[in-house]
Scaffold this motif. Structure first.
Motif, PDB file in Angstrom:
ATOM      1  N   ALA A  16      40.849  13.416  91.277  1.00 50.38           N
ATOM      2  CA  ALA A  16      41.022  12.881  89.917  1.00 50.38           C
ATOM      3  C   ALA A  16      41.465  11.419  89.912  1.00 50.38           C
ATOM      4  CB  ALA A  16      42.013  13.738  89.132  1.00 50.38           C
ATOM      5  N   GLY A  17      42.211  10.996  90.904  1.00 46.56           N
ATOM      6  CA  GLY A  17      42.714   9.626  90.932  1.00 46.56           C
ATOM      7  C   GLY A  17      41.732   8.602  91.467  1.00 46.56           C
ATOM      8  N   PHE A  18      40.559   9.015  91.887  1.00 54.54           N
ATOM      9  CA  PHE A  18      39.568   8.084  92.419  1.00 54.54           C
ATOM     10  C   PHE A  18      38.707   7.536  91.287  1.00 54.54           C
ATOM     11  CE2 PHE A  18      40.572  10.685  96.076  1.00 54.54           C
ATOM     12  CZ  PHE A  18      40.586   9.787  97.130  1.00 54.54           C
ATOM     13  N   GLY A  19      38.592   6.226  91.240  1.00 51.56           N
ATOM     14  CA  GLY A  19      37.724   5.598  90.248  1.00 51.56           C
ATOM     15  C   GLY A  19      36.269   5.624  90.702  1.00 51.56           C
ATOM     16  N   PRO A  20      35.364   5.179  89.838  1.00 52.09           N
ATOM     17  CA  PRO A  20      33.931   5.199  90.167  1.00 52.09           C
ATOM     18  C   PRO A  20      33.589   4.447  91.461  1.00 52.09           C
ATOM     19  CG  PRO A  20      34.231   4.787  87.839  1.00 52.09           C
ATOM     20  CD  PRO A  20      35.599   4.748  88.460  1.00 52.09           C
ATOM     21  N   ALA A  21      34.173   3.293  91.674  1.00 52.24           N
ATOM     22  CA  ALA A  21      33.861   2.513  92.874  1.00 52.24           C
ATOM     23  C   ALA A  21      34.324   3.245  94.129  1.00 52.24           C
ATOM     24  CB  ALA A  21      34.498   1.128  92.790  1.00 52.24           C
ATOM     25  N   GLU A  73      26.975  35.243  91.652  1.00 50.62           N
ATOM     26  CA  GLU A  73      28.278  35.510  91.029  1.00 50.62           C
ATOM     27  C   GLU A  73      29.366  35.686  92.082  1.00 50.62           C
ATOM     28  OE1 GLU A  73      31.190  35.639  88.431  1.00 50.62           O
ATOM     29  OE2 GLU A  73      29.129  35.092  87.954  1.00 50.62           O
ATOM     30  N   GLU A  74      29.051  36.387  93.167  1.00 53.56           N
ATOM     31  CA  GLU A  74      30.028  36.545  94.257  1.00 53.56           C
ATOM     32  C   GLU A  74      30.373  35.193  94.864  1.00 53.56           C
ATOM     33  OE1 GLU A  74      31.908  39.173  95.347  1.00 53.56           O
ATOM     34  OE2 GLU A  74      31.125  40.028  93.497  1.00 53.56           O
ATOM     35  N   GLY A  75      29.355  34.368  95.041  1.00 54.52           N
ATOM     36  CA  GLY A  75      29.593  33.028  95.574  1.00 54.52           C
ATOM     37  C   GLY A  75      30.460  32.191  94.654  1.00 54.52           C
ATOM     38  N   ARG A  76      30.223  32.329  93.355  1.00 55.86           N
ATOM     39  CA  ARG A  76      31.041  31.583  92.381  1.00 55.86           C
ATOM     40  C   ARG A  76      32.511  31.971  92.487  1.00 55.86           C
ATOM     41  NH1 ARG A  76      26.802  33.228  88.614  1.00 55.86           N
ATOM     42  NH2 ARG A  76      25.275  31.570  88.652  1.00 55.86           N
ATOM     43  N   LYS A  77      32.780  33.255  92.672  1.00 53.71           N
ATOM     44  CA  LYS A  77      34.168  33.725  92.773  1.00 53.71           C
ATOM     45  C   LYS A  77      34.898  33.044  93.935  1.00 53.71           C
ATOM     46  CE  LYS A  77      33.306  38.333  90.912  1.00 53.71           C
ATOM     47  NZ  LYS A  77      33.208  39.764  91.275  1.00 53.71           N
ATOM     48  N   MET A  78      34.157  32.752  94.989  1.00 49.79           N
ATOM     49  CA  MET A  78      34.767  32.149  96.165  1.00 49.79           C
ATOM     50  C   MET A  78      34.794  30.625  96.090  1.00 49.79           C
ATOM     51  SD  MET A  78      35.997  33.172  99.111  1.00 49.79           S
ATOM     52  CE  MET A  78      36.365  32.599 100.739  1.00 49.79           C
ATOM     53  N   PHE A  79      33.716  30.034  95.559  1.00 43.14           N
ATOM     54  CA  PHE A  79      33.582  28.591  95.686  1.00 43.14           C
ATOM     55  C   PHE A  79      33.925  27.790  94.442  1.00 43.14           C
ATOM     56  CE2 PHE A  79      31.121  30.334  99.189  1.00 43.14           C
ATOM     57  CZ  PHE A  79      31.733  29.659 100.226  1.00 43.14           C
ATOM     58  N   VAL A  80      33.948  28.393  93.270  1.00 46.34           N
ATOM     59  CA  VAL A  80      34.361  27.651  92.075  1.00 46.34           C
ATOM     60  C   VAL A  80      35.831  27.224  92.183  1.00 46.34           C
ATOM     61  CG1 VAL A  80      34.774  27.833  89.578  1.00 46.34           C
ATOM     62  CG2 VAL A  80      32.550  28.474  90.526  1.00 46.34           C
ATOM     63  N   PRO A  81      36.728  28.104  92.651  1.00 39.26           N
ATOM     64  CA  PRO A  81      38.113  27.642  92.806  1.00 39.26           C
ATOM     65  C   PRO A  81      38.234  26.465  93.780  1.00 39.26           C
ATOM     66  CG  PRO A  81      38.035  30.034  92.859  1.00 39.26           C
ATOM     67  CD  PRO A  81      36.604  29.556  92.897  1.00 39.26           C
ATOM     68  N   LEU A  82      37.417  26.456  94.824  1.00 37.56           N
ATOM     69  CA  LEU A  82      37.436  25.336  95.761  1.00 37.56           C
ATOM     70  C   LEU A  82      36.940  24.067  95.065  1.00 37.56           C
ATOM     71  CD1 LEU A  82      37.817  24.171  98.601  1.00 37.56           C
ATOM     72  CD2 LEU A  82      35.482  24.950  99.126  1.00 37.56           C
ATOM     73  N   ALA A  83      35.853  24.186  94.308  1.00 35.79           N
ATOM     74  CA  ALA A  83      35.333  23.023  93.585  1.00 35.79           C
ATOM     75  C   ALA A  83      36.369  22.478  92.606  1.00 35.79           C
ATOM     76  CB  ALA A  83      34.044  23.397  92.853  1.00 35.79           C
ATOM     77  N   GLU A  84      37.086  23.377  91.943  1.00 33.82           N
ATOM     78  CA  GLU A  84      38.129  22.940  91.009  1.00 33.82           C
ATOM     79  C   GLU A  84      39.271  22.240  91.736  1.00 33.82           C
ATOM     80  OE1 GLU A  84      38.956  26.650  89.037  1.00 33.82           O
ATOM     81  OE2 GLU A  84      37.299  26.380  87.610  1.00 33.82           O
ATOM     82  N   ALA A  85      39.661  22.773  92.894  1.00 33.87           N
ATOM     83  CA  ALA A  85      40.730  22.143  93.680  1.00 33.87           C
ATOM     84  C   ALA A  85      40.289  20.765  94.167  1.00 33.87           C
ATOM     85  CB  ALA A  85      41.130  23.034  94.855  1.00 33.87           C
ATOM     86  N   PHE A  86      39.031  20.664  94.606  1.00 37.85           N
ATOM     87  CA  PHE A  86      38.515  19.354  95.007  1.00 37.85           C
ATOM     88  C   PHE A  86      38.562  18.389  93.824  1.00 37.85           C
ATOM     89  CE2 PHE A  86      35.588  20.951  98.655  1.00 37.85           C
ATOM     90  CZ  PHE A  86      36.575  20.691  99.593  1.00 37.85           C
ATOM     91  N   ALA A  87      38.063  18.817  92.683  1.00 37.90           N
ATOM     92  CA  ALA A  87      38.032  17.942  91.503  1.00 37.90           C
ATOM     93  C   ALA A  87      39.436  17.465  91.146  1.00 37.90           C
ATOM     94  CB  ALA A  87      37.390  18.663  90.325  1.00 37.90           C
TER      95      ALA A  87
END
Length: 168
Positions: free
Chosen positions: A130-135, A112-126
């Motif tokens: 967003a503009g990258f297609g599958p290829a 849970e502590e790790g999620r607090k730190m790294f979920v926001p990073l994962a969301e920012a990465f996502a």
């Protein structure tokens, strides 16, 4: 940014190397902030990442495997695990059937502590991807995979003498 010497309008090898170096430095800073927030040494944060990666692969992480991965002595690894256990980030378990073995895992509170730190990073990465297609994502994934393998190969050449002696 410089361009490829063959006249293509693409970043050069040097450009890509510098971009990876910048990403690595920022990643290190992010991990250091996580460690600082939790009173952890950088090696402790690296250990947590290795234990979590092993869990994702479905492989238990033993103290001896952790020592090998980090290039630490058994006593230094025990001290590291003791620190992580004291703050609730790691637990030692004995798999059923073999009381001599020890497996390390991160309990829910540590996750849970790790999620607090790294979920926001994962969301920012996502969001940034967003503009990258599958290829394009396939190319990026392949680029990151081969770059990681290249880093591991060159890094192995710089292993401390005690690490290479221990592997024999």
């Amino acid at each position: 940014m410089t361009r490829d010497t063959q006249g293509e309008n693409a970043p050069s090898d040097l450009d890509l190397t510098r971009l990876l170096q910048t990403l690595t430095v920022e990643s290190d800073r992010y991990a250091e902030r996580f460690g600082s927030r939790h009173g952890l040494h950088r090696t402790d944060v690296n250990a947590l990442a290795l234990i979590l990666a092993a869990a994702r692969r479905g492989e238990p992480m033993s103290p001896s495997a952790l020592a090998r991965e980090l290039g630490l002595s058994p006593s230094a690894t025990t001290a590291l695990i003791d620190r992580l256990e004291a703050v609730g980030h790691v637990e030692r378990e004995r798999p059923s059937g073999d009381r001599r073995r020890v497996a390390l895992h991160v309990p829910e509170a540590g996750l849970e502590e790790g999620r607090k730190m790294f979920v926001p990073l994962a969301e920012a990465f996502a969001d940034s991807w967003a503009g990258f297609g599958p290829a394009e994502r396939e190319v990026v994934a392949r680029f990151l995979d081969v770059s990681t393998e290249a880093m591991k190969a060159v890094s192995a050449e710089w292993a401390p003498p005690h690490e290479s002696q221990r592997r024999r």
